[in-house]
Design a protein around this motif. Structure first.
Motif, PDB file in Angstrom:
ATOM      1  N   LEU A   1      47.175  60.054  42.829  1.00  0.00           N
ATOM      2  CA  LEU A   1      47.515  60.201  41.291  1.00  0.00           C
ATOM      3  C   LEU A   1      48.594  59.255  40.282  1.00  0.00           C
ATOM      4  O   LEU A   1      48.273  58.924  39.417  1.00  0.00           O
ATOM      5  N   GLY A   2      49.414  58.965  40.843  1.00  0.00           N
ATOM      6  CA  GLY A   2      50.474  58.055  40.336  1.00  0.00           C
ATOM      7  C   GLY A   2      49.374  56.592  39.797  1.00  0.00           C
ATOM      8  O   GLY A   2      50.027  55.867  39.051  1.00  0.00           O
ATOM      9  N   ILE A   3      48.160  56.071  41.160  1.00  0.00           N
ATOM     10  CA  ILE A   3      47.343  55.003  41.172  1.00  0.00           C
ATOM     11  C   ILE A   3      46.583  55.523  40.128  1.00  0.00           C
ATOM     12  O   ILE A   3      46.716  54.301  38.901  1.00  0.00           O
ATOM     13  N   ALA A   4      46.059  56.320  39.744  1.00  0.00           N
ATOM     14  CA  ALA A   4      44.970  57.025  38.668  1.00  0.00           C
ATOM     15  C   ALA A   4      45.863  57.111  37.113  1.00  0.00           C
ATOM     16  O   ALA A   4      45.126  56.551  36.525  1.00  0.00           O
ATOM     17  N   ALA A   5      47.549  57.239  37.251  1.00  0.00           N
ATOM     18  CA  ALA A   5      48.122  56.916  35.808  1.00  0.00           C
ATOM     19  C   ALA A   5      48.764  56.132  36.007  1.00  0.00           C
ATOM     20  O   ALA A   5      49.425  55.784  34.692  1.00  0.00           O
ATOM     21  N   ASP A   6      48.729  55.018  36.464  1.00  0.00           N
ATOM     22  CA  ASP A   6      49.346  53.104  36.507  1.00  0.00           C
ATOM     23  C   ASP A   6      48.493  53.096  35.046  1.00  0.00           C
ATOM     24  O   ASP A   6      47.538  53.006  35.282  1.00  0.00           O
ATOM     25  N   ASP A   7      49.036  52.348  33.777  1.00  0.00           N
ATOM     26  CA  ASP A   7      48.353  52.599  32.968  1.00  0.00           C
ATOM     27  C   ASP A   7      48.691  50.972  33.098  1.00  0.00           C
ATOM     28  O   ASP A   7      48.481  50.178  31.718  1.00  0.00           O
ATOM     29  N   ALA A   8      49.118  50.136  34.071  1.00  0.00           N
ATOM     30  CA  ALA A   8      49.513  48.219  33.586  1.00  0.00           C
ATOM     31  C   ALA A   8      47.974  47.390  34.184  1.00  0.00           C
ATOM     32  O   ALA A   8      47.360  47.947  34.580  1.00  0.00           O
ATOM     33  N   ARG A   9      47.828  47.374  32.598  1.00  0.00           N
ATOM     34  CA  ARG A   9      46.852  46.433  32.462  1.00  0.00           C
ATOM     35  C   ARG A   9      46.618  44.882  32.708  1.00  0.00           C
ATOM     36  O   ARG A   9      47.568  44.186  32.670  1.00  0.00           O
ATOM     37  N   ARG A  10      45.536  44.277  32.915  1.00  0.00           N
ATOM     38  CA  ARG A  10      45.218  43.040  32.243  1.00  0.00           C
ATOM     39  C   ARG A  10      44.121  42.422  31.861  1.00  0.00           C
ATOM     40  O   ARG A  10      43.355  43.396  32.887  1.00  0.00           O
ATOM     41  N   ALA A  11      44.026  41.130  30.916  1.00  0.00           N
ATOM     42  CA  ALA A  11      42.565  40.860  31.442  1.00  0.00           C
ATOM     43  C   ALA A  11      41.190  41.037  32.119  1.00  0.00           C
ATOM     44  O   ALA A  11      41.390  40.412  33.219  1.00  0.00           O
ATOM     45  N   VAL A  12      40.457  41.349  31.872  1.00  0.00           N
ATOM     46  CA  VAL A  12      39.611  40.639  32.921  1.00  0.00           C
ATOM     47  C   VAL A  12      38.270  40.009  32.529  1.00  0.00           C
ATOM     48  O   VAL A  12      37.440  40.113  31.584  1.00  0.00           O
ATOM     49  N   ARG A  13      38.534  39.018  33.835  1.00  0.00           N
ATOM     50  CA  ARG A  13      37.512  37.863  33.247  1.00  0.00           C
ATOM     51  C   ARG A  13      36.336  38.262  34.231  1.00  0.00           C
ATOM     52  O   ARG A  13      36.428  38.966  34.929  1.00  0.00           O
ATOM     53  N   ILE A  14      35.585  37.143  33.678  1.00  0.00           N
ATOM     54  CA  ILE A  14      34.094  37.344  34.618  1.00  0.00           C
ATOM     55  C   ILE A  14      34.617  36.669  36.027  1.00  0.00           C
ATOM     56  O   ILE A  14      33.255  36.931  36.965  1.00  0.00           O
ATOM     57  N   ARG A  15      34.947  35.808  36.396  1.00  0.00           N
ATOM     58  CA  ARG A  15      35.405  35.686  37.075  1.00  0.00           C
ATOM     59  C   ARG A  15      35.868  36.537  38.384  1.00  0.00           C
ATOM     60  O   ARG A  15      35.217  36.336  39.577  1.00  0.00           O
ATOM     61  N   ASP A  16      36.296  37.644  37.770  1.00  0.00           N
ATOM     62  CA  ASP A  16      37.048  38.668  38.586  1.00  0.00           C
ATOM     63  C   ASP A  16      35.344  39.674  39.337  1.00  0.00           C
ATOM     64  O   ASP A  16      35.006  39.856  39.822  1.00  0.00           O
ATOM     65  N   VAL A  17      34.298  39.279  38.270  1.00  0.00           N
ATOM     66  CA  VAL A  17      33.108  40.366  39.101  1.00  0.00           C
ATOM     67  C   VAL A  17      32.337  38.569  39.400  1.00  0.00           C
ATOM     68  O   VAL A  17      31.763  39.106  41.012  1.00  0.00           O
ATOM     69  N   VAL A  18      32.460  37.731  39.470  1.00  0.00           N
ATOM     70  CA  VAL A  18      31.865  36.521  40.653  1.00  0.00           C
ATOM     71  C   VAL A  18      32.718  36.725  41.886  1.00  0.00           C
ATOM     72  O   VAL A  18      31.927  36.593  42.643  1.00  0.00           O
ATOM     73  N   ALA A  19      34.398  36.708  42.071  1.00  0.00           N
ATOM     74  CA  ALA A  19      34.936  36.508  42.844  1.00  0.00           C
ATOM     75  C   ALA A  19      34.448  38.248  43.789  1.00  0.00           C
ATOM     76  O   ALA A  19      35.382  38.265  44.905  1.00  0.00           O
ATOM     77  N   ALA A  20      34.283  39.172  42.518  1.00  0.00           N
ATOM     78  CA  ALA A  20      34.032  40.226  44.078  1.00  0.00           C
ATOM     79  C   ALA A  20      33.153  40.092  45.634  1.00  0.00           C
ATOM     80  O   ALA A  20      34.065  41.148  45.993  1.00  0.00           O
ATOM     81  N   PRO A  21      32.132  39.563  44.849  1.00  0.00           N
ATOM     82  CA  PRO A  21      31.223  39.865  46.317  1.00  0.00           C
ATOM     83  C   PRO A  21      32.528  39.195  47.396  1.00  0.00           C
ATOM     84  O   PRO A  21      32.315  39.718  48.453  1.00  0.00           O
ATOM     85  N   ALA A  22      32.803  38.191  47.198  1.00  0.00           N
ATOM     86  CA  ALA A  22      33.780  36.910  47.974  1.00  0.00           C
ATOM     87  C   ALA A  22      34.976  37.540  49.190  1.00  0.00           C
ATOM     88  O   ALA A  22      34.794  37.354  50.133  1.00  0.00           O
ATOM     89  N   TRP A  23      35.399  38.310  48.049  1.00  0.00           N
ATOM     90  CA  TRP A  23      36.535  39.139  48.101  1.00  0.00           C
ATOM     91  C   TRP A  23      36.135  39.874  49.208  1.00  0.00           C
ATOM     92  O   TRP A  23      36.777  40.423  50.196  1.00  0.00           O
ATOM     93  N   PHE A  24      35.586  41.346  48.211  1.00  0.00           N
ATOM     94  CA  PHE A  24      34.707  42.392  49.033  1.00  0.00           C
ATOM     95  C   PHE A  24      34.643  41.613  50.326  1.00  0.00           C
ATOM     96  O   PHE A  24      34.935  42.434  51.964  1.00  0.00           O
ATOM     97  N   GLY A  25      33.327  40.347  50.949  1.00  0.00           N
ATOM     98  CA  GLY A  25      33.035  40.548  51.937  1.00  0.00           C
ATOM     99  C   GLY A  25      34.167  40.054  52.919  1.00  0.00           C
ATOM    100  O   GLY A  25      33.655  40.150  54.665  1.00  0.00           O
ATOM    101  N   GLY A  26      34.845  39.089  52.632  1.00  0.00           N
ATOM    102  CA  GLY A  26      35.969  38.845  53.466  1.00  0.00           C
ATOM    103  C   GLY A  26      36.944  39.852  53.196  1.00  0.00           C
ATOM    104  O   GLY A  26      37.410  39.878  54.977  1.00  0.00           O
ATOM    105  N   ALA A  27      37.440  40.607  53.034  1.00  0.00           N
ATOM    106  CA  ALA A  27      37.922  42.108  53.088  1.00  0.00           C
ATOM    107  C   ALA A  27      36.946  42.697  54.147  1.00  0.00           C
ATOM    108  O   ALA A  27      37.683  43.121  55.703  1.00  0.00           O
TER     109      ALA A  27
END
Length: 345
Positions: free
Chosen positions: A291-317
């Motif tokens: 619940l604390g995580i869901a309420a956390d309003d910390a933000r950062r700019a989301v860039r296209i590299r976040d989308v592109v990197a998702a498969p690599a990071w997910f697969g690596g994890a």
């Protein structure tokens, strides 16, 4: 070969209401941590690949949406809806952990989590004292140190591999210590540390669902409605993939992690109705963290590299946790990682 719809249906149904993905099987069924896990050639099957691919598509869609006006509107809506939780996150954590520790004192003979039994009566009284320390902010660090001590004590009694299920306790301990002292080492907020610990806990637990699906067999036999028509094999694979994906999402971009936290909260709460008081007590700590995580309003700019990197990071994890689980099990218990031959994909 099955159609894509046959693989999509179980995860969607699972999110709709089952508690099996979140109920901790060791609290309700017989288990053997040192037993032979299912071989990797059985885990990494065609069904698993389809499910993982579907999960990755959902993750990337979430990342793409986050950088759009729709994503911004959703974040703004979450900020408004969760404003009170955000303001009182620390208070909610203290109250919930107080309930958790007092419940353990009342039950007796338990170290932090239901299956960790002990004959040492002083542990129950220590947990009551830790609950008392949560009343005042200045004594919160003592509760955090107490949780870390009990985690170490349980590790000595039950072994490192068993306690690898519960690093979230160390995250909670760090949260209490750092919040009580008012410090953020290396710029990491206390909530960030407990968020990472929750993600690691749930990713490890998801691997256990693939490695030991037979542990859950008695639950599924007693409550067949939980599979919602899927085979037990496919259901457990789906439950593990959903849990791993949502856990990974907790360390990803702001909207993705907040939505994942809300979904996980819903799954954990639904499990309480299915499994009762033990589940409510055992999972109360992680629910308030989510619940604390869901309420956390910390933000950062989301860039296209976040989308592109998702498969690599997910697969690596995914690869890292499978390797850690199976190699760790082989080192500690001498079990084989691969049984028979690899399947032909």
């Amino acid at each position: 070969m099955r159609t894509l719809a046959s693989f999509a249906a179980p995860p969607l149904l699972l999110l709709a209401g089952t508690g099996s993905a979140s109920a901790h099987v060791k609290w309700f069924c017989t288990y053997d941590v040192a037993g032979q896990p299912r071989g990797l050639e059985q885990v990494l099957c065609t069904d698993f690949e389809w499910l993982t691919g579907l999960a990755l598509v959902c993750l990337m869609v979430g990342c793409l949406a986050e950088g759009t006006p729709l994503g911004t509107a959703l974040l703004n809506a979450l900020d408004r809806v969760t404003s009170r939780i955000r303001t009182d996150t620390e208070l909610l954590v203290r109250c919930t952990l107080g309930f958790f520790l007092v419940s353990l004192w009342g039950l007796g003979g338990i170290i932090l989590t239901p299956e960790l039994k002990t004959d040492a009566s002083w542990i129950s009284w220590l947990q009551l004292a830790m609950a008392t320390c949560l009343i005042w902010r200045r004594t919160m660090p003592l509760t955090g140190l107490g949780i870390a001590f009990l985690y170490g004590f349980a590790t000595a009694q039950y072994g490192f591999f068993h306690l690898a299920d519960y690093p979230v306790f160390l995250g909670v301990a760090a949260y209490l210590v750092l919040s009580g002292l008012g410090i953020s080492p290396l710029g990491l907020r206390p909530l960030d540390l407990v968020r990472y610990a929750a993600a690691v806990t749930l990713m490890w637990a998801s691997v256990e669902k693939w490695a030991y699906p037979e542990w859950t067999a008695p639950l599924l036999a007693a409550k067949p409605q939980m599979t919602m028509g899927a085979s037990p094999e496919l259901f457990m694979q789906s439950a593990g993939v959903i849990e791993f994906t949502l856990a990974f999402s907790l360390i990803w971009t702001p909207l993705v992690r907040r939505v994942a936290a809300l979904i996980l909260t819903g799954i954990f709460i639904s499990a309480v109705f299915e499994f009762g008081k033990v589940d409510a007590i055992g999972h109360s700590g992680i629910i308030v963290v989510l619940l604390g995580i869901a309420a956390d309003d910390a933000r950062r700019a989301v860039r296209i590299r976040d989308v592109v990197a998702a498969p690599a990071w997910f697969g690596g994890a995914l690869a890292a946790f499978l390797a850690l689980y199976y190699l760790g099990h082989e080192v500690l218990f001498g079990t084989a990682i691969i049984q028979g031959s690899w399947p032909v994909i």
